[in-house]
Design a protein around this motif. Structure first.
Motif, PDB file in Angstrom:
ATOM      1  N   VAL A 145       7.566 -13.017   5.268  1.00  0.00           N
ATOM      2  CA  VAL A 145       8.214 -11.919   4.561  1.00  0.00           C
ATOM      3  C   VAL A 145       7.606 -10.917   5.787  1.00  0.00           C
ATOM      4  CG1 VAL A 145       6.474 -10.064   2.599  1.00  0.00           C
ATOM      5  CG2 VAL A 145       6.473 -12.478   1.933  1.00  0.00           C
ATOM      6  N   LYS A 146       8.644 -10.377   5.131  1.00  0.00           N
ATOM      7  CA  LYS A 146       9.125  -8.974   6.326  1.00  0.00           C
ATOM      8  C   LYS A 146       8.272  -8.121   6.210  1.00  0.00           C
ATOM      9  CE  LYS A 146      13.748  -9.428   6.920  1.00  0.00           C
ATOM     10  NZ  LYS A 146      15.271  -8.219   6.970  1.00  0.00           N
ATOM     11  N   LEU A 147       7.123  -7.952   7.738  1.00  0.00           N
ATOM     12  CA  LEU A 147       5.936  -6.705   7.733  1.00  0.00           C
ATOM     13  C   LEU A 147       6.455  -5.281   7.836  1.00  0.00           C
ATOM     14  CD1 LEU A 147       2.844  -9.016   9.031  1.00  0.00           C
ATOM     15  CD2 LEU A 147       3.803  -8.144   6.199  1.00  0.00           C
ATOM     16  N   SER A 148       7.920  -5.046   7.799  1.00  0.00           N
ATOM     17  CA  SER A 148       8.202  -3.528   8.356  1.00  0.00           C
ATOM     18  C   SER A 148       7.703  -2.600   7.459  1.00  0.00           C
ATOM     19  CB  SER A 148       9.660  -3.582   8.557  1.00  0.00           C
ATOM     20  OG  SER A 148      10.459  -4.339   7.476  1.00  0.00           O
ATOM     21  N   ASN A 149       7.947  -3.143   6.026  1.00  0.00           N
ATOM     22  CA  ASN A 149       7.181  -2.458   4.924  1.00  0.00           C
ATOM     23  C   ASN A 149       5.636  -1.924   5.032  1.00  0.00           C
ATOM     24  OD1 ASN A 149       6.562  -0.322   2.837  1.00  0.00           O
ATOM     25  ND2 ASN A 149       7.756  -1.163   1.719  1.00  0.00           N
ATOM     26  N   PRO A 150       5.500  -0.224   5.052  1.00  0.00           N
ATOM     27  CA  PRO A 150       3.542   0.045   4.935  1.00  0.00           C
ATOM     28  C   PRO A 150       3.373  -0.428   4.116  1.00  0.00           C
ATOM     29  CG  PRO A 150       4.588   2.074   6.068  1.00  0.00           C
ATOM     30  CD  PRO A 150       5.978   1.245   5.773  1.00  0.00           C
ATOM     31  N   ILE A 151       3.741  -0.568   2.831  1.00  0.00           N
ATOM     32  CA  ILE A 151       3.206  -0.490   1.967  1.00  0.00           C
ATOM     33  C   ILE A 151       3.299  -1.861   1.507  1.00  0.00           C
ATOM     34  CG2 ILE A 151       3.203  -0.839  -0.801  1.00  0.00           C
ATOM     35  CD1 ILE A 151       5.011   2.345  -0.529  1.00  0.00           C
ATOM     36  N   THR A 152       3.764  -2.823   2.159  1.00  0.00           N
ATOM     37  CA  THR A 152       3.512  -4.214   2.290  1.00  0.00           C
ATOM     38  C   THR A 152       2.329  -4.487   3.473  1.00  0.00           C
ATOM     39  OG1 THR A 152       6.692  -4.413   1.911  1.00  0.00           O
ATOM     40  CG2 THR A 152       5.006  -7.038   3.191  1.00  0.00           C
TER      41      THR A 152
END
Length: 1004
Positions: free
Chosen positions: A525-532
């Motif tokens: 899973v990509k972690l580019s999103n701060p919410i993620t």
């Protein structure tokens, strides 16, 4: 002082409303707090959705989630509605005036206290029972999906002639609805009775009538509903007899109707159904009669009937009709149970053949020796023993490791022939990371590297007793075609890793230093999103995920990394085999996992406990290989799905294997598009598919009884078998072994899964069982049973091992081998059994584990045929001795030669040749070794006579050391100088390690 208008204490301060800015701030903080709570509550669901989307199985997540939500709200609402309506109705039917009594005066206080909050109390009670009921109902999502998507088996039970799907898919759902109805009725009855009592509709101590007419009618209807549900339960219990488990003389796991069920319980359930219907009508009639006299009498009659008809009558039938002639009475039902059980477990096509188990006395021994070359590829490399050897020779770094039990597969040799191969992956071992910190554990050390494989039937030509590797070193090289060697997903990979970002990974170490690598796959899973990132920080309880600078563009988080975890997650309706095994397929390392569809609702088929049935000496010692089951007790199982997991990108693929299985068809309807057709299996993958071990373990356990098809013999129990204990691992069942061999009716070798069975309570052999495990074979899955005569004493595994241990020559040779190894330990490998010339050939490799090391090396081979046994340094030599083609060696090999017997078969080179034998004409070595054996025996005798006589023991030990010194010096002078063995140990060093402590322990 002048009056300032504030009274005697000063000016009055007026407290006004907060300013608009303050109100806005408070409201914003409240909204943020609520959002934060919701985020914490649902972060797990969000990360699950992201994971399922990353593996392209989001439909599994959504189908499962929406099914659970739907069941939660529907049944939660129905429960809340039922209880709420009855509470409201009881309040509505309250009497206008309550009786003047102490009881009612006491209740007045409670009524007055509740009066202002009646609506809130009603709402709270209904919401609470609704939440509880909804949560319970959501756990029935599998039952719902099976019911709504069920397909027919096109097989009928012999009693009611209903399709098996009724018992497997419909009956469990009907029983859930019935239990829900009982719960709703009982809760409504209790709640209504409390409200009636609180408001005077029911009285306990007050004079006059105990209940008002309204209360009587209301509660009578609820009781009528309860009794009506009981009538439905009686009717369903009739069908439940076909899947009911009970203890029976013939077997403790009996399922289905017996004589007493068909002739006593079945009519009793029908009669009780009719009585319950009449009783329910009487309760409903109370709406007009306003008296409980008749319904109470009817209810009492129902209870009495349940005791007499449902309990006493069947006991009388069992005692006076069945027991005097039980065998004849039960025979038709035993026959039905045998037929259903064999069909449910895939045993109906098994083939039983009588087999003598002993070769004729006039058999041509030379011909038998020649047949031994072609009957089987006798695998001497035991995957359960040689893992430490793989560790020592191929681990390379401490942060790599191999599983405790390696796997057996087939690979083609350079001349195109298939060969049994022992294979393992050099996986990441998190316990061996040099320094544990967050970066090292989750960013730097992320993957294993390379396949290590060895021939199963030969050992190394350069290092005697070591595996003959066909793929080795780092990076791996050998006979396998090129493939992606990095292993991000494996059996030992249990922690998450973050890859593909700014922080580079350690790829592998070289002579020039460490090589780094950045993950190139699309897994995780990509972690580019701060919410993620925040969601995963909560999920893994690791706040650094939220703010660490090691995470950036391209960072991905990998988790759920073991093959079994991934397959179970994407197919939660499958039961997963305990052993995932790797294979090199189309340039990638693929984990292959067998998966099963199961049910416990097959009529008349006896149930088995998967956890107990699949336990043996291998998975008991290695928790990774325990079977995973959604329901542990089953009475139907099919290997319907073959799954693969890519070791680099974690891609999970499910393939349909059993195209006729109705359970799989049902799940495919529930989760469309998740399972690929069988035609999608590539030829290169098909080469490595095999018959699964856990399924075979279940089948062999059932075969201990259900190889018998005659009900009379089955009842008597005279032909019952048992799975023998592993002779080299006491207290655990012997595991089945993969082996390329041919049964008496086969013309050529086939990759098979084999096992032995012994008569119950005895150690002689009862049967030899083999199943065709080659997925490309036309007879794949065919079970062949060689049944031995019950009146002969053909030894089983335990007796064969005991015969080995009690043979004086073998024992002396093994003792000498231990002594020459400097207090080394003997370790026995898998005891293989092969049918040969109407007899049975037993082969067992013998490993020597050096003192102070964890490096078991193949040193000798034990062979037994008929009443003759041999221990030699190679399989070829041992076969020659057993079949009278050569004389036995005088002394065992000393480990200083390297390579197998050149004159032997390639499939059985075994533990090396006989170059360790003393040179011709050199009797000094022989005499010295004989003196050593005698000294060792004298030491043991001294301890047995008097454990405190250390003087005699010391003299014997000195004589032992002197004899070994003489043997070493004589061999150096007479047999050519050997300054150093292949193991890198000086002979003198070995001899100096006199086994004083070990001998003392054994003697004591």
């Amino acid at each position: 002082m002048p009056d300032r208008g504030g009274g005697p204490t000063g000016p009055r301060i007026r407290v006004g409303r907060p300013s608009r800015r303050a109100r806005t701030l408070l409201m914003t903080l409240g909204v943020l707090a609520v959002l934060a709570m919701l985020f914490v509550m649902f972060a797990g669901y969000w990360t699950d959705w992201l994971w399922y989307r990353s593996v392209h199985y989001s439909s599994v997540f959504t189908t499962t989630l929406w099914t659970k939500i739907g069941l939660f709200f529907v049944f939660g609402f129905l429960m809340a509605l039922a209880v709420g309506i009855n509470i409201w109705l009881a309040h509505r039917l309250r009497p206008p005036l309550s009786a003047m009594s102490l009881e009612q005066q006491s209740l007045d206080r409670y009524r007055m206290g509740i009066a202002p909050y009646k609506k809130w109390v009603l709402l709270a009670v209904t919401v609470l029972v609704g939440l509880i009921a909804g949560a319970s109902a959501s756990g029935q999502w599998r039952t719902w999906l099976l019911w709504v998507n069920g397909v027919p088996f096109h097989q009928q039970d012999p009693q009611f002639h209903k399709d098996v799907s009724f018992y497997a898919f419909d009956l469990p759902w009907y029983r859930f609805l019935l239990s829900f109805g009982f719960a709703a009725t009982v809760l409504s009855l209790v709640a209504a009775a409390l409200v009636h009592y609180l408001y005077g509709g029911l009285r306990v101590t007050s004079p006059g009538a105990r209940a008002t007419g309204a209360a009587t009618g209301h509660l009578s209807v609820l009781l009528g509903v309860f009794v009506a549900l009981k009538a439905v339960a009686y009717w369903l219990d009739r069908y439940g007899l076909a899947v009911k488990s009970s203890d029976f003389k013939a077997t403790s796991s009996w399922t289905g109707l017996r004589y007493v069920d068909a002739h006593a319980y079945l009519p009793a359930k029908t009669i009780l159904f009719c009585i319950a219907v009449i009783c329910a009508v009487l309760f409903f009639a109370t709406l007009w009669r306003r008296t409980w006299q008749l319904p109470v009498i009817g209810f009492g009659l129902m209870v009495l009937s349940a005791i007499l008809i449902g309990g006493l009558y069947p006991a009388i039938v069992q005692k006076f009709q069945v027991q005097p002639n039980e065998q004849a009475k039960e025979a038709p039902y035993i026959e039905k149970n045998i037929e259903a059980t064999r069909k449910a477990y895939g045993l109906d096509d098994s083939e039983v053949t009588d087999y003598k188990g002993e070769a004729p006395k006039d058999a041509d021994r030379k011909k038998l020796r020649a047949e031994a070359e072609t009957t089987a590829s006798l695998r001497l490399l035991d995957p359960n023993v040689v893992s430490p050897t793989f560790q020592q020779l191929q681990k390379v770094k401490d942060y790599y490791g191999f599983p405790a039990t390696l796997d057996v597969d087939r690979y083609k040799t350079q001349d195109g022939k298939e060969q049994d191969t022992v294979i393992g992956l050099r996986e990441l071992n998190s316990h061996g990371i040099p320094e544990h910190n967050w970066i090292n554990d989750h960013f730097k050390y992320t993957h294993g590297y390379g396949v290590v494989a060895a021939k199963g039937t030969t050992t190394s030509k350069t290092r005697r007793g070591a595996p003959d590797f066909i793929e080795e070193d780092l990076p791996a090289k050998g006979q396998l075609p090129p493939y992606e060697q990095r292993i991000y997903y494996g059996e030992k990979t249990t922690q998450y890793s973050i890859v593909g970002g700014p922080q580079k990974e350690l790829d592998r170490s070289t002579d020039k230093g460490e090589k780094t690598y950045r993950y190139q796959g699309d897994s995780g899973v990509k972690l580019s999103n701060p919410i993620t990132r925040a969601a995963y920080a909560l999920t893994f309880s690791e706040p650094q995920i939220l703010y660490s600078g090691a995470i950036g563009d391209g960072s991905r988080i990998l988790y759920n990394r073991t093959p079994k975890e991934r397959v179970e997650a994407v197919a939660p309706w499958l039961t997963i085999d305990g052993d995932a095994y790797p294979a090199v397929v189309d340039g990638r390392i693929k984990w292959i996992i067998d998966a099963y569809t199961t049910t416990d609702g097959y009529p008349y088929a006896s149930r088995t406990t998967l956890g107990d049935t699949t336990a043996d000496s291998l998975n008991d010692s290695d928790g990774e290989r325990s079977v995973v089951a959604q329901q542990n007790k089953v009475n139907y199982i099919r290997n319907s799905v073959k799954a693969t997991v890519d070791a680099y990108d974690g891609k999970v693929t499910l393939y349909e294997w059993d195209t006729k299985d109705p359970v799989l068809k049902t799940w495919k309807k529930a989760f469309p598009g998740t399972v690929k057709p069988k035609s999608a299996i590539s030829d290169s993958l098909m080469e490595h598919l095999r018959y699964p071990q856990d399924l075979f373990k279940v089948q062999r356990e059932l075969l201990t009884r259900y190889h018998v098809t005659n009900p009379v013999t089955f009842y008597s129990g005279s032909e019952v078998w048992q799975v023998p204990d592993d002779p080299t691992n006491k207290g655990n069942s012997v595991p089945p072994y993969y082996l390329s061999m041919k049964m008496p009716d086969q013309k050529e070798q086939t990759f098979s899964l084999t096992t032995t069975l012994t008569p119950k309570g005895r150690d002689n052999l009862g049967a030899f069982v083999a199943v065709d495990a080659d997925s490309e074979s036309d007879s794949y899955g065919k079970i062949r049973i060689l049944k031995l005569p019950s009146d002969t004493g053909v030894p089983g595994p335990q007796l064969v091992q005991a015969n080995f241990n009690s043979d004086d020559k073998i024992a002396n040779r093994l003792n000498t081998l231990k002594l020459k190894g400097g207090d080394s330990e003997i370790e026995y490998g898998n005891l293989l059994t092969v049918p040969l010339g109407e007899g049975l050939l037993y082969v067992e490799p013998v490993y020597l584990r050096g003192a102070g090391t964890d490096l078991p090396l193949l040193r000798q081979v034990l062979v037994s045929y008929g009443n003759k046994a041999a221990l030699e340094s190679s399989l070829s030599k041992a076969l020659d001795v057993v079949f009278g083609q050569s004389a036995p060696s005088d002394t065992p090999g000393d480990g200083q030669d390297g390579g197998q017997d050149n004159g032997g078969q390639d499939n059985g080179g075994g533990g090396g040749g006989d170059t360790a034998k003393p040179p011709a004409g050199d009797s000094t070595v022989e005499q010295a070794l004989k003196d050593a054996e005698k000294a060792y025996e004298d030491a043991q005798d001294a301890l047995k006579k008097d454990p405190q006589d250390w003087e005699a023991y010391g003299k014997a030990q000195q004589a032992l050391k002197d004899a070994l010194d003489r043997a070493a010096k004589a061999q150096e002078s007479g047999g050519g100088k050997k300054g150093q063995s292949q193991d890198g140990e000086q002979p003198d060093q070995k001899q100096d390690q006199a086994p004083d402590d070990k001998a003392r322990r054994e003697g004591s």
